[in-house]
Structure formats: structure tokens, C-alpha cells
Design a protein around this motif. Structure first.
Motif, short mmCIF file in Angstrom:
data_model
loop_
_atom_site.label_atom_id
_atom_site.label_comp_id
_atom_site.label_asym_id
_atom_site.label_seq_id
_atom_site.Cartn_x
_atom_site.Cartn_y
_atom_site.Cartn_z
N ASP A 197 0.86 -1.18 0.00
CA ASP A 197 0.00 0.00 0.00
C ASP A 197 0.89 1.23 0.00
O ASP A 197 1.70 1.41 0.91
CB ASP A 197 -0.89 -0.03 1.24
N THR A 198 0.78 2.04 -1.03
CA THR A 198 1.65 3.21 -1.15
C THR A 198 1.43 4.19 0.00
O THR A 198 2.39 4.70 0.57
CB THR A 198 1.40 3.93 -2.49
N ALA A 199 0.18 4.45 0.36
CA ALA A 199 -0.11 5.39 1.44
C ALA A 199 0.45 4.87 2.76
O ALA A 199 1.04 5.63 3.53
CB ALA A 199 -1.61 5.63 1.56
N GLY A 200 0.29 3.58 3.01
CA GLY A 200 0.83 2.99 4.24
C GLY A 200 2.34 3.04 4.26
O GLY A 200 2.95 3.28 5.30
N VAL B 107 4.29 5.27 2.70
CA VAL B 107 4.70 6.66 2.90
C VAL B 107 4.50 7.06 4.36
O VAL B 107 5.36 7.71 4.96
CB VAL B 107 3.92 7.61 1.96
N PHE B 108 3.39 6.65 4.96
CA PHE B 108 3.12 6.96 6.36
C PHE B 108 4.17 6.30 7.26
O PHE B 108 4.69 6.93 8.18
CB PHE B 108 1.72 6.49 6.76
#
Length: 48
Positions: free
Chosen positions: A6-9, A11-12
Motif C-alpha cells: 500500500d503506497t499510502a501505508g 509513505v506513512f
């Protein structure tokens, strides 16, 4: 694509890792400084 990636995960997680790294290095540097130069304490009975 990787399974469960998951890209958002990602990055987070990267952001939080950076925050914890900065905080950890700051704490480590302050501890080393405190150990190198101990604070001079004045006891109440030494005040004239």
C-alpha cells in the motif's frame, strides 16, 4: 505489484520512521552532552 503493498501505508511508515529517528537522535545527543558536562549543583547550605 507486491501482495499487500500500500503506497499510502508505506509513505506513512516512512514518515513515522523519520520522526522517530529524529527524536531518538536528539535524545541520544542530549544524553551524551549531559554525561560529558554534568550540571554544577549548589547545595542550599553552600549559599552565603
Amino acid at each position: 505489484m507486491l501482495l499487500g503493498f500500500d503506497t499510502a501505508g508505506f509513505v506513512f511508515g516512512l514518515f513515522m520512521s523519520g520522526v522517530f529517528l529524529i527524536v531518538g537522535v536528539t535524545v541520544l545527543v542530549s544524553i551524551v552532552k549531559a554525561l560529558k558536562k554534568p550540571k554544577e549543583t549548589i547545595e542550599p547550605w553552600e549559599i552565603k
